[in-house]
Write a protein that holds these residues in place. Sequence first.
Motif, PDB file in Angstrom:
ATOM      1  N   ASP A 118      53.831  25.865-108.595  1.00  0.00           N
ATOM      2  CA  ASP A 118      53.380  24.854-107.745  1.00  0.00           C
ATOM      3  C   ASP A 118      51.644  25.229-107.405  1.00  0.00           C
ATOM      4  O   ASP A 118      50.805  24.301-107.684  1.00  0.00           O
ATOM      5  CB  ASP A 118      53.849  24.777-106.373  1.00  0.00           C
ATOM      6  CG  ASP A 118      55.238  24.281-106.329  1.00  0.00           C
ATOM      7  OD1 ASP A 118      55.772  23.580-107.349  1.00  0.00           O
ATOM      8  OD2 ASP A 118      56.133  24.403-105.360  1.00  0.00           O
ATOM      9  N   LYS A 119      51.407  26.408-107.424  1.00  0.00           N
ATOM     10  CA  LYS A 119      49.946  26.888-107.361  1.00  0.00           C
ATOM     11  C   LYS A 119      49.360  26.389-108.678  1.00  0.00           C
ATOM     12  O   LYS A 119      48.074  26.060-108.679  1.00  0.00           O
ATOM     13  CB  LYS A 119      49.732  28.422-106.641  1.00  0.00           C
ATOM     14  CG  LYS A 119      50.257  28.648-105.539  1.00  0.00           C
ATOM     15  CD  LYS A 119      50.007  30.069-105.110  1.00  0.00           C
ATOM     16  CE  LYS A 119      50.044  30.139-103.815  1.00  0.00           C
ATOM     17  NZ  LYS A 119      49.703  31.753-103.559  1.00  0.00           N
ATOM     18  N   LYS A 120      50.109  26.920-109.770  1.00  0.00           N
ATOM     19  CA  LYS A 120      49.264  26.579-111.134  1.00  0.00           C
ATOM     20  C   LYS A 120      49.211  25.046-111.062  1.00  0.00           C
ATOM     21  O   LYS A 120      47.628  24.537-111.423  1.00  0.00           O
ATOM     22  CB  LYS A 120      50.242  26.989-112.222  1.00  0.00           C
ATOM     23  CG  LYS A 120      50.337  28.583-112.443  1.00  0.00           C
ATOM     24  CD  LYS A 120      51.108  29.025-113.479  1.00  0.00           C
ATOM     25  CE  LYS A 120      51.013  30.516-113.702  1.00  0.00           C
ATOM     26  NZ  LYS A 120      51.853  30.886-114.766  1.00  0.00           N
ATOM     27  N   GLU A 121      50.004  24.285-110.735  1.00  0.00           N
ATOM     28  CA  GLU A 121      50.083  22.907-110.944  1.00  0.00           C
ATOM     29  C   GLU A 121      48.981  22.409-109.998  1.00  0.00           C
ATOM     30  O   GLU A 121      48.346  21.449-110.479  1.00  0.00           O
ATOM     31  CB  GLU A 121      51.330  22.202-110.595  1.00  0.00           C
ATOM     32  CG  GLU A 121      51.492  20.586-110.681  1.00  0.00           C
ATOM     33  CD  GLU A 121      52.556  19.983-110.035  1.00  0.00           C
ATOM     34  OE1 GLU A 121      52.743  18.759-110.165  1.00  0.00           O
ATOM     35  OE2 GLU A 121      53.624  20.757-109.781  1.00  0.00           O
ATOM     36  N   LEU A 122      48.899  22.848-108.840  1.00  0.00           N
ATOM     37  CA  LEU A 122      47.904  22.580-107.827  1.00  0.00           C
ATOM     38  C   LEU A 122      46.375  22.763-108.701  1.00  0.00           C
ATOM     39  O   LEU A 122      45.613  21.883-108.592  1.00  0.00           O
ATOM     40  CB  LEU A 122      47.815  22.820-106.634  1.00  0.00           C
ATOM     41  CG  LEU A 122      46.870  22.769-105.499  1.00  0.00           C
ATOM     42  CD1 LEU A 122      47.076  21.238-105.224  1.00  0.00           C
ATOM     43  CD2 LEU A 122      46.939  23.692-104.283  1.00  0.00           C
ATOM     44  N   ILE A 123      46.249  23.908-108.898  1.00  0.00           N
ATOM     45  CA  ILE A 123      44.909  24.328-109.531  1.00  0.00           C
ATOM     46  C   ILE A 123      44.472  23.554-110.710  1.00  0.00           C
ATOM     47  O   ILE A 123      43.238  23.194-111.038  1.00  0.00           O
ATOM     48  CB  ILE A 123      44.919  25.788-109.903  1.00  0.00           C
ATOM     49  CG1 ILE A 123      44.948  26.699-108.544  1.00  0.00           C
ATOM     50  CG2 ILE A 123      43.445  26.139-110.737  1.00  0.00           C
ATOM     51  CD1 ILE A 123      43.952  26.572-107.533  1.00  0.00           C
ATOM     52  N   TYR A 171      40.505  16.871-111.859  1.00  0.00           N
ATOM     53  CA  TYR A 171      39.717  16.152-111.235  1.00  0.00           C
ATOM     54  C   TYR A 171      38.398  16.524-111.006  1.00  0.00           C
ATOM     55  O   TYR A 171      37.265  15.816-110.279  1.00  0.00           O
ATOM     56  CB  TYR A 171      40.322  16.038-109.621  1.00  0.00           C
ATOM     57  CG  TYR A 171      41.634  15.078-109.626  1.00  0.00           C
ATOM     58  CD1 TYR A 171      42.274  14.388-110.611  1.00  0.00           C
ATOM     59  CD2 TYR A 171      42.612  15.485-108.607  1.00  0.00           C
ATOM     60  CE1 TYR A 171      43.339  13.925-110.546  1.00  0.00           C
ATOM     61  CE2 TYR A 171      43.928  14.859-108.623  1.00  0.00           C
ATOM     62  CZ  TYR A 171      44.278  14.098-109.543  1.00  0.00           C
ATOM     63  OH  TYR A 171      45.437  13.665-109.306  1.00  0.00           O
ATOM     64  N   GLY A 172      37.917  17.639-111.230  1.00  0.00           N
ATOM     65  CA  GLY A 172      36.607  18.075-111.634  1.00  0.00           C
ATOM     66  C   GLY A 172      36.141  18.860-110.138  1.00  0.00           C
ATOM     67  O   GLY A 172      34.998  19.396-110.180  1.00  0.00           O
ATOM     68  N   ALA A 173      37.136  19.184-109.255  1.00  0.00           N
ATOM     69  CA  ALA A 173      36.623  19.999-108.146  1.00  0.00           C
ATOM     70  C   ALA A 173      36.482  21.548-108.770  1.00  0.00           C
ATOM     71  O   ALA A 173      35.705  22.189-107.809  1.00  0.00           O
ATOM     72  CB  ALA A 173      37.841  19.955-107.085  1.00  0.00           C
ATOM     73  N   LEU A 174      36.969  21.969-109.805  1.00  0.00           N
ATOM     74  CA  LEU A 174      37.094  23.130-110.196  1.00  0.00           C
ATOM     75  C   LEU A 174      36.544  23.156-111.442  1.00  0.00           C
ATOM     76  O   LEU A 174      36.946  22.234-112.155  1.00  0.00           O
ATOM     77  CB  LEU A 174      38.195  24.107-109.958  1.00  0.00           C
ATOM     78  CG  LEU A 174      38.517  24.363-108.504  1.00  0.00           C
ATOM     79  CD1 LEU A 174      40.010  25.020-108.357  1.00  0.00           C
ATOM     80  CD2 LEU A 174      37.713  25.326-107.842  1.00  0.00           C
ATOM     81  N   THR A 175      36.042  24.263-112.004  1.00  0.00           N
ATOM     82  CA  THR A 175      35.560  24.349-113.676  1.00  0.00           C
ATOM     83  C   THR A 175      36.932  24.882-114.059  1.00  0.00           C
ATOM     84  O   THR A 175      37.677  25.652-113.416  1.00  0.00           O
ATOM     85  CB  THR A 175      34.234  25.138-113.982  1.00  0.00           C
ATOM     86  OG1 THR A 175      34.791  26.589-113.503  1.00  0.00           O
ATOM     87  CG2 THR A 175      33.124  24.293-113.264  1.00  0.00           C
ATOM     88  N   LYS A 225      40.583  31.805-113.493  1.00  0.00           N
ATOM     89  CA  LYS A 225      40.494  32.949-112.648  1.00  0.00           C
ATOM     90  C   LYS A 225      41.463  32.828-111.426  1.00  0.00           C
ATOM     91  O   LYS A 225      42.167  34.092-111.281  1.00  0.00           O
ATOM     92  CB  LYS A 225      38.772  32.922-112.047  1.00  0.00           C
ATOM     93  CG  LYS A 225      38.717  34.422-111.424  1.00  0.00           C
ATOM     94  CD  LYS A 225      37.267  34.458-110.954  1.00  0.00           C
ATOM     95  CE  LYS A 225      37.070  35.842-110.067  1.00  0.00           C
ATOM     96  NZ  LYS A 225      35.445  35.786-109.934  1.00  0.00           N
ATOM     97  N   MET A 226      41.688  31.877-110.888  1.00  0.00           N
ATOM     98  CA  MET A 226      42.373  31.763-109.711  1.00  0.00           C
ATOM     99  C   MET A 226      43.934  31.871-110.176  1.00  0.00           C
ATOM    100  O   MET A 226      44.582  32.609-109.654  1.00  0.00           O
ATOM    101  CB  MET A 226      42.409  30.455-109.019  1.00  0.00           C
ATOM    102  CG  MET A 226      40.919  30.246-108.329  1.00  0.00           C
ATOM    103  SD  MET A 226      40.781  28.564-107.585  1.00  0.00           S
ATOM    104  CE  MET A 226      41.579  28.923-106.161  1.00  0.00           C
ATOM    105  N   ILE A 227      44.279  31.146-111.506  1.00  0.00           N
ATOM    106  CA  ILE A 227      45.641  31.324-111.783  1.00  0.00           C
ATOM    107  C   ILE A 227      45.913  32.825-112.047  1.00  0.00           C
ATOM    108  O   ILE A 227      46.971  33.406-111.768  1.00  0.00           O
ATOM    109  CB  ILE A 227      45.676  30.378-112.939  1.00  0.00           C
ATOM    110  CG1 ILE A 227      46.057  29.044-112.556  1.00  0.00           C
ATOM    111  CG2 ILE A 227      47.133  30.729-113.703  1.00  0.00           C
ATOM    112  CD1 ILE A 227      46.078  27.832-113.634  1.00  0.00           C
ATOM    113  N   SER A 228      45.207  33.398-112.918  1.00  0.00           N
ATOM    114  CA  SER A 228      45.200  34.846-113.106  1.00  0.00           C
ATOM    115  C   SER A 228      45.531  35.643-111.942  1.00  0.00           C
ATOM    116  O   SER A 228      46.208  36.609-111.938  1.00  0.00           O
ATOM    117  CB  SER A 228      43.997  35.367-114.016  1.00  0.00           C
ATOM    118  OG  SER A 228      42.904  35.606-113.238  1.00  0.00           O
TER     119      SER A 228
END
Length: 106
Positions: free
Chosen positions: A54-59, A65-69, A75-78
């Motif tokens: 779920d976290k991977k899907e959210l990121i 949507y362009g909120a994160l590069t 980096k967040m997923i790792s």
Amino acid sequence: MKKFLAICFTACSLFLVNLDHPAAQDTNGNPERVQFTEAQKTELAKIQKRILADKKELIGKYVEYGALTQEEGDKMISHFEKHYKMMEEHNFQVPQHRPHARHMQK
């Protein structure tokens, strides 16, 4: 004089009431750890994997949507994957809480 005594009495009362508060007790001892059965570990692993997915899907959506590069998302997923591996290595035990107030540790 009555006002001063009332303030002193109130302050002493508040101090004495807080002596039994869990935060005032010594937390340096090692808390007991629960030993999970294999079935419990499997169930916890399944839930943790679902949370990770779920976290991977959210990121992924934030990146879409362009909120994160893409780099920030990767980096967040790792980081989430490292956390899952750490939980797996520690048999899905709840991480020990570290107090934020350094002045309490001596």
